[in-house]
Design a protein around this motif. Structure first.
Motif, PDB file in Angstrom:
ATOM      1  N   GLU A 139     -26.790  23.229 -34.806  1.00 36.80           N
ATOM      2  CA  GLU A 139     -26.508  24.435 -35.674  1.00 36.80           C
ATOM      3  C   GLU A 139     -25.463  24.724 -35.973  1.00 36.80           C
ATOM      4  OE1 GLU A 139     -27.735  23.839 -32.503  1.00 36.80           O
ATOM      5  OE2 GLU A 139     -29.682  24.977 -32.240  1.00 36.80           O
ATOM      6  N   HIS A 140     -24.264  24.518 -35.276  1.00 31.49           N
ATOM      7  CA  HIS A 140     -22.805  24.978 -35.656  1.00 31.49           C
ATOM      8  C   HIS A 140     -22.608  24.339 -36.504  1.00 31.49           C
ATOM      9  CE1 HIS A 140     -19.059  26.517 -35.038  1.00 31.49           C
ATOM     10  NE2 HIS A 140     -18.353  25.119 -35.270  1.00 31.49           N
ATOM     11  N   PHE A 141     -22.640  22.633 -36.906  1.00 31.00           N
ATOM     12  CA  PHE A 141     -22.301  21.811 -37.873  1.00 31.00           C
ATOM     13  C   PHE A 141     -22.984  22.426 -39.240  1.00 31.00           C
ATOM     14  CE2 PHE A 141     -22.616  18.137 -40.609  1.00 31.00           C
ATOM     15  CZ  PHE A 141     -21.443  17.864 -40.550  1.00 31.00           C
ATOM     16  N   GLY A 142     -24.279  22.763 -39.023  1.00 28.00           N
ATOM     17  CA  GLY A 142     -24.772  23.145 -40.196  1.00 28.00           C
ATOM     18  C   GLY A 142     -24.388  24.569 -40.870  1.00 28.00           C
ATOM     19  N   GLU A 143     -23.850  25.326 -40.083  1.00 26.89           N
ATOM     20  CA  GLU A 143     -23.302  26.515 -40.285  1.00 26.89           C
ATOM     21  C   GLU A 143     -21.667  26.286 -41.021  1.00 26.89           C
ATOM     22  OE1 GLU A 143     -25.222  29.126 -36.590  1.00 26.89           O
ATOM     23  OE2 GLU A 143     -23.140  28.860 -36.799  1.00 26.89           O
ATOM     24  N   ILE A 144     -21.089  25.367 -40.775  1.00 29.17           N
ATOM     25  CA  ILE A 144     -19.836  25.141 -41.234  1.00 29.17           C
ATOM     26  C   ILE A 144     -19.500  24.312 -42.082  1.00 29.17           C
ATOM     27  CG2 ILE A 144     -18.928  26.264 -38.935  1.00 29.17           C
ATOM     28  CD1 ILE A 144     -18.114  22.795 -39.632  1.00 29.17           C
ATOM     29  N   ALA A 145     -20.473  23.232 -42.156  1.00 33.22           N
ATOM     30  CA  ALA A 145     -20.283  22.122 -42.938  1.00 33.22           C
ATOM     31  C   ALA A 145     -20.287  22.318 -44.742  1.00 33.22           C
ATOM     32  CB  ALA A 145     -21.354  20.918 -42.971  1.00 33.22           C
ATOM     33  N   THR A 146     -20.904  23.327 -44.967  1.00 33.07           N
ATOM     34  CA  THR A 146     -21.073  23.843 -46.410  1.00 33.07           C
ATOM     35  C   THR A 146     -20.924  25.199 -46.619  1.00 33.07           C
ATOM     36  OG1 THR A 146     -23.323  24.266 -46.371  1.00 33.07           O
ATOM     37  CG2 THR A 146     -22.557  21.904 -46.981  1.00 33.07           C
ATOM     38  N   GLY A 147     -20.550  25.740 -47.829  1.00 31.73           N
ATOM     39  CA  GLY A 147     -20.281  26.863 -47.975  1.00 31.73           C
ATOM     40  C   GLY A 147     -18.870  27.420 -47.825  1.00 31.73           C
ATOM     41  N   PHE A 148     -18.589  28.828 -47.583  1.00 30.42           N
ATOM     42  CA  PHE A 148     -17.262  29.257 -47.731  1.00 30.42           C
ATOM     43  C   PHE A 148     -16.222  28.757 -46.587  1.00 30.42           C
ATOM     44  CE2 PHE A 148     -14.140  32.606 -45.899  1.00 30.42           C
ATOM     45  CZ  PHE A 148     -13.453  32.803 -46.926  1.00 30.42           C
ATOM     46  N   ALA A 150     -16.646  25.681 -45.150  1.00 24.10           N
ATOM     47  CA  ALA A 150     -15.893  24.468 -45.623  1.00 24.10           C
ATOM     48  C   ALA A 150     -14.879  24.570 -46.593  1.00 24.10           C
ATOM     49  CB  ALA A 150     -17.192  23.524 -46.133  1.00 24.10           C
ATOM     50  N   LEU A 151     -15.204  25.572 -47.575  1.00 20.26           N
ATOM     51  CA  LEU A 151     -14.158  25.480 -48.685  1.00 20.26           C
ATOM     52  C   LEU A 151     -12.627  26.201 -48.090  1.00 20.26           C
ATOM     53  CD1 LEU A 151     -14.031  25.178 -51.864  1.00 20.26           C
ATOM     54  CD2 LEU A 151     -14.624  27.543 -51.995  1.00 20.26           C
ATOM     55  N   PHE A 152     -12.933  26.949 -47.304  1.00 15.88           N
ATOM     56  CA  PHE A 152     -11.752  27.587 -46.846  1.00 15.88           C
ATOM     57  C   PHE A 152     -10.650  26.325 -45.973  1.00 15.88           C
ATOM     58  CE2 PHE A 152      -9.329  29.382 -43.273  1.00 15.88           C
ATOM     59  CZ  PHE A 152      -8.506  30.352 -43.878  1.00 15.88           C
ATOM     60  N   PHE A 153     -11.457  25.846 -45.092  1.00 20.44           N
ATOM     61  CA  PHE A 153     -10.607  24.734 -44.337  1.00 20.44           C
ATOM     62  C   PHE A 153     -10.136  23.429 -45.247  1.00 20.44           C
ATOM     63  CE2 PHE A 153     -12.167  27.255 -40.910  1.00 20.44           C
ATOM     64  CZ  PHE A 153     -11.200  27.318 -39.894  1.00 20.44           C
ATOM     65  N   HIS A 154     -11.167  23.191 -46.430  1.00 18.33           N
ATOM     66  CA  HIS A 154     -10.430  22.312 -47.271  1.00 18.33           C
ATOM     67  C   HIS A 154      -9.493  22.656 -47.859  1.00 18.33           C
ATOM     68  CE1 HIS A 154     -10.833  19.825 -50.945  1.00 18.33           C
ATOM     69  NE2 HIS A 154     -11.342  20.675 -51.533  1.00 18.33           N
ATOM     70  N   THR A 155      -9.254  24.017 -48.263  1.00 19.16           N
ATOM     71  CA  THR A 155      -8.276  24.394 -49.038  1.00 19.16           C
ATOM     72  C   THR A 155      -6.822  24.521 -47.944  1.00 19.16           C
ATOM     73  OG1 THR A 155      -9.414  26.411 -49.955  1.00 19.16           O
ATOM     74  CG2 THR A 155      -7.023  26.609 -49.904  1.00 19.16           C
ATOM     75  N   VAL A 156      -7.078  24.989 -46.637  1.00 19.63           N
ATOM     76  CA  VAL A 156      -5.991  24.906 -45.765  1.00 19.63           C
ATOM     77  C   VAL A 156      -5.557  23.369 -45.401  1.00 19.63           C
ATOM     78  CG1 VAL A 156      -5.406  25.129 -43.326  1.00 19.63           C
ATOM     79  CG2 VAL A 156      -6.791  26.954 -44.405  1.00 19.63           C
ATOM     80  N   PHE A 157      -6.387  22.599 -45.416  1.00 23.84           N
ATOM     81  CA  PHE A 157      -5.847  21.060 -45.008  1.00 23.84           C
ATOM     82  C   PHE A 157      -5.259  20.497 -46.391  1.00 23.84           C
ATOM     83  CE2 PHE A 157      -6.599  16.512 -45.419  1.00 23.84           C
ATOM     84  CZ  PHE A 157      -5.856  15.995 -44.063  1.00 23.84           C
ATOM     85  N   MET A 158      -5.515  20.786 -47.624  1.00 22.88           N
ATOM     86  CA  MET A 158      -5.054  20.351 -48.730  1.00 22.88           C
ATOM     87  C   MET A 158      -3.721  20.841 -49.164  1.00 22.88           C
ATOM     88  SD  MET A 158      -5.351  18.091 -51.333  1.00 22.88           S
ATOM     89  CE  MET A 158      -7.081  17.782 -51.440  1.00 22.88           C
TER      90      MET A 158
END
Length: 459
Positions: A139-148, A150-158
């Motif tokens: 359930e947790h992966f489904g909640e964080i794998a997509t959407g805001f 995922a986009l937020f941590f994509h931003t932090v990493f990049m």
């Protein structure tokens, strides 16, 4: 006809950076290799490939194909002192000047989805301290794998990766990898020792370490391209990374020692990762063949809630995955950045921001739906990367073998028959394996497009 080292040009030498120490280069190259390919991609590739069957083929590719191919890239990079686009233009001439762009495309595709996956890792590392995924990993992966999220941590990493690369080879990349790579190795060994104490360790070792040749013979059309792609992906061969990194080193270096050290350390990390992951899964009775890129986020994270000190183990494991992801992403971004610096005359900071922003935008679809992970990953690892490796092998081993041998001898001395043996190993066995792997990879990608991706598009 020999190819004059571009580094003899004083104007270029005045602006082109170099490694401070030999250790800095080796750790940077290892950091590129020891990335998500080892601690994210490797466990689920082993699981999907049947455990030891995949491991056995993978190790064979690393030793017999990956090592000789890495020497090709190292010799090309040091010979020209340029990133892949310029290196192919100078070394090959003619139509080869148009081929180097493929390597910029390869790293661009990889880093775009890599950043999103690394964002998942960062989120899990943070959540290890709250236990948010323990007992509800699916359930947790489904909640964080997509959407805001995922986009937020994509931003932090990049943003973090762009910041390191913008600082340069010595002050940014070299300093970062000297901290990251040793930390990864130490923590991973500690986790492997912990895995040895678990109840499921014996069954896990049997699954992971006992070769099953029948499985290889039965599933070779699946195992072979996956293992070849994994070997090249994890060694950063076929991406142009090693061409780029070796363009910053001096002529008196022993490339055999460098390549051997890189391959050995990378393989050690990949192998040790299996000694961490599979004992945990077998201890709690989880199927190690659980497919897909979410394997460590669902199956492994779920298992952590059922073992002693699971939250601590989770924090350490996802911590090293985050470090590994960063070390690899740095090298990938550097390939494209060095192209803009070498060929376009861009400043390092400007080039880094441009490439990082473009890769960030390309990764947004991955943050929208996880099907794009497979779309990007299979294309990059089993098609583009292998195609890039084929082109490099042809250029160096078939068209300019003597120049390559001369470059290898620069830091070693007369190779004698070993030079010719290396050339023919690359010309025939390496190329044959790569061509077969490319064919099977394209075939598998077409099946993916017609199946899973078509279902996503058309419901």
């Amino acid at each position: 006809m020999g190819v004059a080292p571009i580094g003899s040009d004083m104007a270029l030498d005045s602006i082109r950076e170099s490694w401070t120490t030999r250790l800095g280069f080796v750790l940077a190259a290892v950091g590129s290799a020891v990335g998500l390919g080892n601690v994210w991609r490797f466990p689920f590739q082993v699981g999907e490939g049947g455990g030891s069957a995949f491991l056995f083929v993978y190790l064979g590719f690393v030793l017999l194909i990956g090592f000789p191919a890495m020497l090709v890239e190292l010799s090309l990079g040091r010979r020209t002192n340029l990133s892949p686009v310029g290196a192919l233009r100078e070394f090959g001439g003619g139509a080869w000047r148009y081929v180097g762009g493929l390597f910029v495309l390869i790293v661009f595709v990889i880093v775009s989805y890599y950043s999103v996956v690394a964002g998942w890792v960062l989120r899990y590392f943070v959540d290890s301290f709250t236990g948010a995924y323990l007992g509800r990993s699916g359930e947790h992966f489904g909640e964080i794998a997509t959407g805001f999220d995922a986009l937020f941590f994509h931003t932090v990493f990049m943003v973090g990766v762009v910041g390191i690369v913008a600082l340069g080879v010595r002050k940014g990349i070299e300093v970062a990898v000297k901290l990251m790579v040793p930390a990864i190795a130490v923590i991973l060994v500690a986790l492997a020792a912990y895995g040895w104490t678990l109840n499921g360790a014996g069954a896990a070792y049997a699954y992971y370490l006992s070769p099953e040749f029948g499985t290889i013979a039965q599933n070779w059309t699946t195992i072979l391209p996956a293992a070849a792609g994994q070997a090249f992906f994890t060694l950063s061969v076929g991406m142009g990374v090693m061409v780029t990194y070796s363009s910053y080193i001096s002529e008196d270096r022993n490339l055999f020692e460098d390549a051997g050290g890189i391959v050995a350390l990378d393989t050690f990390v990949a192998f040790t990762t299996g000694l961490v992951v599979f004992p945990i899964l077998f201890t709690v009775g989880v199927d190690p063949g659980e497919p897909g890129p979410g394997a460590i986020f669902i199956t492994l994270a779920g298992a952590l809630s059922e073992i002693p000190f699971g939250a601590v183990v989770g924090a350490l494991f996802f911590g090293i995955v985050a470090l590994a992801a960063a070390s690899s992403a740095i090298s990938l971004l550097e390939v494209a950045v060095s192209h803009l610096i070498d060929q376009r005359g861009a400043s390092r900071k400007r080039a880094t921001v441009v490439v990082g922003t473009a890769a960030y935008i390309a990764g947004i679809p991955v943050a929208y739906d996880t099907v794009f992970v497979d779309l990007y990953d299979i294309l990059a690892a089993q098609i583009l990367l292998v195609a890039g490796a084929i082109l490099l092998m042809v250029l160096v081993a078939w068209l300019h073998p003597q120049e390559a041998i001369d470059e290898l001898e620069a830091g070693v001395g007369e190779l004698g028959f070993l030079g010719g043996a290396w050339v023919w190993l690359v010309r025939i066995p390496v190329l044959v394996v790569l061509i077969v792997s490319l064919y099977l990879g394209v075939e598998g990608y077409v099946e993916f497009l017609r199946g899973e991706f078509a279902d996503f598009l058309f419901g």
